[in-house]
Design a protein around this motif. Structure first.
Motif, PDB file in Angstrom:
ATOM      1  N   THR A  55       0.602  -1.299  -0.014  1.00 43.32           N
ATOM      2  CA  THR A  55      -0.058   0.138  -0.002  1.00 43.32           C
ATOM      3  C   THR A  55       0.834   1.302   0.056  1.00 43.32           C
ATOM      4  OG1 THR A  55      -0.152  -0.093   2.375  1.00 43.32           O
ATOM      5  CG2 THR A  55      -2.173  -1.133   1.189  1.00 43.32           C
ATOM      6  N   SER A  56       2.045   1.286   0.656  1.00 42.10           N
ATOM      7  CA  SER A  56       2.985   2.453   0.302  1.00 42.10           C
ATOM      8  C   SER A  56       3.271   2.703  -0.976  1.00 42.10           C
ATOM      9  CB  SER A  56       4.145   2.129   1.315  1.00 42.10           C
ATOM     10  OG  SER A  56       4.852   1.009   1.019  1.00 42.10           O
ATOM     11  N   LEU A  57       3.570   1.557  -1.718  1.00 38.59           N
ATOM     12  CA  LEU A  57       3.729   1.990  -3.337  1.00 38.59           C
ATOM     13  C   LEU A  57       2.422   2.689  -3.921  1.00 38.59           C
ATOM     14  CD1 LEU A  57       5.861  -0.929  -4.276  1.00 38.59           C
ATOM     15  CD2 LEU A  57       6.656   1.306  -4.098  1.00 38.59           C
ATOM     16  N   ALA A  58       1.428   1.755  -3.567  1.00 40.00           N
ATOM     17  CA  ALA A  58      -0.161   2.292  -4.098  1.00 40.00           C
ATOM     18  C   ALA A  58      -0.380   3.700  -3.949  1.00 40.00           C
ATOM     19  CB  ALA A  58      -1.087   1.512  -3.732  1.00 40.00           C
ATOM     20  N   ALA A  59       0.023   4.114  -2.609  1.00 39.18           N
ATOM     21  CA  ALA A  59      -0.146   5.725  -2.331  1.00 39.18           C
ATOM     22  C   ALA A  59       0.896   6.653  -2.932  1.00 39.18           C
ATOM     23  CB  ALA A  59      -0.175   5.715  -0.547  1.00 39.18           C
ATOM     24  N   MET A  60       1.983   5.871  -3.082  1.00 40.36           N
ATOM     25  CA  MET A  60       3.262   6.913  -3.734  1.00 40.36           C
ATOM     26  C   MET A  60       2.577   7.247  -5.087  1.00 40.36           C
ATOM     27  SD  MET A  60       6.394   5.422  -1.749  1.00 40.36           S
ATOM     28  CE  MET A  60       7.729   6.620  -2.553  1.00 40.36           C
ATOM     29  N   LEU A  65       0.452  10.749  -9.458  1.00 39.28           N
ATOM     30  CA  LEU A  65      -0.327  11.040 -10.479  1.00 39.28           C
ATOM     31  C   LEU A  65      -0.532  12.869 -10.600  1.00 39.28           C
ATOM     32  CD1 LEU A  65      -3.027   8.212 -10.517  1.00 39.28           C
ATOM     33  CD2 LEU A  65      -1.826   8.952 -12.578  1.00 39.28           C
ATOM     34  N   ASP A  66      -0.634  13.452  -9.360  1.00 38.09           N
ATOM     35  CA  ASP A  66      -0.931  14.872  -9.173  1.00 38.09           C
ATOM     36  C   ASP A  66       0.102  15.580 -10.064  1.00 38.09           C
ATOM     37  OD1 ASP A  66      -3.241  14.244  -7.695  1.00 38.09           O
ATOM     38  OD2 ASP A  66      -2.204  14.500  -5.771  1.00 38.09           O
ATOM     39  N   VAL A 108      -6.156   3.803   0.751  1.00 36.05           N
ATOM     40  CA  VAL A 108      -5.070   4.936   0.705  1.00 36.05           C
ATOM     41  C   VAL A 108      -5.316   5.884  -0.293  1.00 36.05           C
ATOM     42  CG1 VAL A 108      -3.261   3.385   1.821  1.00 36.05           C
ATOM     43  CG2 VAL A 108      -3.546   3.404  -0.794  1.00 36.05           C
ATOM     44  N   GLY A 109      -6.584   5.872  -1.088  1.00 34.86           N
ATOM     45  CA  GLY A 109      -7.134   6.754  -1.873  1.00 34.86           C
ATOM     46  C   GLY A 109      -6.975   6.623  -3.400  1.00 34.86           C
ATOM     47  N   VAL A 110      -6.597   5.432  -3.935  1.00 32.90           N
ATOM     48  CA  VAL A 110      -6.697   4.976  -5.186  1.00 32.90           C
ATOM     49  C   VAL A 110      -8.083   5.252  -5.575  1.00 32.90           C
ATOM     50  CG1 VAL A 110      -5.760   3.444  -6.858  1.00 32.90           C
ATOM     51  CG2 VAL A 110      -4.578   3.854  -4.989  1.00 32.90           C
ATOM     52  N   ARG A 111      -8.419   5.579  -6.964  1.00 31.23           N
ATOM     53  CA  ARG A 111      -9.238   5.514  -7.697  1.00 31.23           C
ATOM     54  C   ARG A 111      -9.327   4.117  -8.379  1.00 31.23           C
ATOM     55  NH1 ARG A 111     -11.911   9.610 -11.845  1.00 31.23           N
ATOM     56  NH2 ARG A 111     -13.654   8.448 -12.568  1.00 31.23           N
ATOM     57  N   THR A 112     -10.004   3.171  -7.854  1.00 34.60           N
ATOM     58  CA  THR A 112      -9.994   1.906  -8.572  1.00 34.60           C
ATOM     59  C   THR A 112     -11.164   0.951  -8.338  1.00 34.60           C
ATOM     60  OG1 THR A 112      -8.823  -0.017  -9.282  1.00 34.60           O
ATOM     61  CG2 THR A 112      -8.585   0.613  -6.865  1.00 34.60           C
ATOM     62  N   ARG A 359       5.072  11.893   4.734  1.00 34.42           N
ATOM     63  CA  ARG A 359       3.828  11.176   4.472  1.00 34.42           C
ATOM     64  C   ARG A 359       3.944   9.714   4.091  1.00 34.42           C
ATOM     65  NH1 ARG A 359       0.559  13.482  -0.865  1.00 34.42           N
ATOM     66  NH2 ARG A 359       2.400  14.241  -1.919  1.00 34.42           N
ATOM     67  N   TRP A 360       5.152   9.338   3.565  1.00 32.42           N
ATOM     68  CA  TRP A 360       5.438   7.915   3.427  1.00 32.42           C
ATOM     69  C   TRP A 360       5.868   7.122   4.410  1.00 32.42           C
ATOM     70  CZ3 TRP A 360       2.494   8.764  -0.401  1.00 32.42           C
ATOM     71  CH2 TRP A 360       2.947   9.757  -1.315  1.00 32.42           C
TER      72      TRP A 360
END
Length: 389
Positions: A55-60, A65-66, A108-112, A359-360
């Motif tokens: 999940t840390s990679l997913a969040a990073m 993307l921003d 963790v906030g991913v839109r999927t 934040r990571w």
């Protein structure tokens, strides 16, 4: 003399320089042995996804993307990001892992989301989908250009006052009494610095080994094939096929880029002298996978091939970490993940340099996890494709 020296002008090194300059730390020198982005960066297939069981990679990746979506404003340049979307398909043994991973990513906030076979058939007309059991969809995914992204990071950092020295190979990291003091260049020049960031991909290994710091990296050669499918495809998304173990995306005008997702067996290589094309065996495997997945591509032809190198760690995840030597930081071993998380990598390196909060979860990427036997693994590994997830 500089406050910070960064060894390596690839994507991660210049992302770190950009992140530092964004915080007002501009007394930074980047030393690149050739030209910015001339190593592994220029061979990246450029996939942008947040589909990670870690999940840390997913969040990073999600935070990165921003930057990709707003590169013209954030970096002052178009970095070639194409937001086509990203779809991943799995077979029956991996359905539970897919759904658990999606839940963790959303947390963790991913839109999927999970989508159906009919949805994928609309996204990828002509694809054979009967051997898939489940699919996930990321509308914010896509692909970009790692080389252009590196140039944009470098230009933004340079505009803020960072010095980027090309054709400047580093011979040694200088250490005195357990603390880094700078670097020595190949021509004998020294640059004094209180912090040195080694972000030189596989070339990081000997620089650290000279001081007794083991960076467990295997260099793996990976080929890419570019194909003319012989028919118009339209605006298709990136397709990660975890049944046939391949990925495909659009390339140029009407082309398709093919990559391999089967990394169970590595092909060790010398990053300074490796075969820069696909072998006949690789092309045969590519043809078999593509003909199975896209049976209507009877007129497809290969237009080009090339190869790059992954710097692979034992758990296929990066090291972004302080070292036992005070002031020496390493960012290497990205194992194929580096492009999609690069803006966040730069941020994490800047956190390590400044000693501030992050934040990571920086402990996830600590170098000591290998000697501790605490590898960074997905809690929901995919059968047959766990290395890249």
């Amino acid at each position: 003399m500089a406050e910070v020296v960064i060894v390596g002008g690839g994507l991660e090194g210049v992302a770190a320089a950009w992140a530092l300059s964004s915080r007002g730390i501009t007394d930074v020198v980047v030393c690149e042995r050739h030209t910015v982005g001339s190593g592994g960066t220029g061979k990246s297939s450029g996939i942008v996804r947040c589909h990670y069981g870690v999940t840390s990679l997913a969040a990073m990746a999600d935070a990165a993307l921003d930057v990709f979506e707003n590169a013209a404003d954030v970096l002052g340049a178009d970095v070639g990001f194409r937001q086509t979307g990203y779809v991943v398909g799995v077979g029956a043994p991996n359905v539970a892992a897919l759904r658990a991973s999606l839940a963790d990513q959303r947390a963790v906030g991913v839109r999927t989301e999970e989508i159906g076979r009919d949805d994928v058939a609309r996204l990828w007309p002509g694809a054979y989908l009967d051997d898939f059991a489940a699919f996930a969809w990321e509308p914010r995914g896509g692909y970009g250009d790692a080389y252009r992204t590196a140039q944009a990071f470098a230009a933004a950092a340079r505009a803020a006052g960072v010095r980027i020295r090309q054709a400047t190979p580093v011979h040694d990291v200088l250490v005195d009494a357990g603390r880094v003091t700078g670097v020595r260049l190949a021509d004998g020049e020294t640059i004094s610095a209180g912090t040195v960031v080694v972000a030189a991909g596989p070339w990081s290994v000997p620089l650290l080994a000279a001081h007794g710091v083991e960076l467990p990296i295997v260099v793996h050669r990976e080929a890419i094939v570019v194909i003319d499918p012989g028919q118009p495809l339209g605006d298709v998304p990136v397709f990660s096929d975890l049944v046939s173990l391949q990925y495909v995306r659009a390339e140029g005008v009407g082309g398709v880029l093919f990559g391999n997702s089967d990394l169970a067996t590595l092909e060790p290589a010398d990053p300074d002298a490796y075969l820069d094309r696909a072998t006949e065996d690789f092309l045969d495997g590519c043809a078999q996978k593509l003909s199975h997945r896209f049976p209507g591509w009877g007129d497809a032809t290969v237009t080009s091939t090339y190869a790059g190198c992954y710097d692979v760690t034992p758990d296929f995840n990066p090291v972004i970490s302080a070292t036992p030597i005070d002031g020496l930081i390493v960012a290497a071993g990205f194992s194929g993940h580096g492009f999609k998380i690069s803006p966040s990598v730069g941020e994490l390196v800047a956190d390590l340099v400044t000693g501030g909060a992050s934040r990571w979860p920086r402990s996830d990427f600590r170098l000591s996890r290998f000697s501790e036997g605490a590898l960074l693994r997905s809690p929901h590994p995919y059968v047959g494709a766990g290395e890249m997830r």
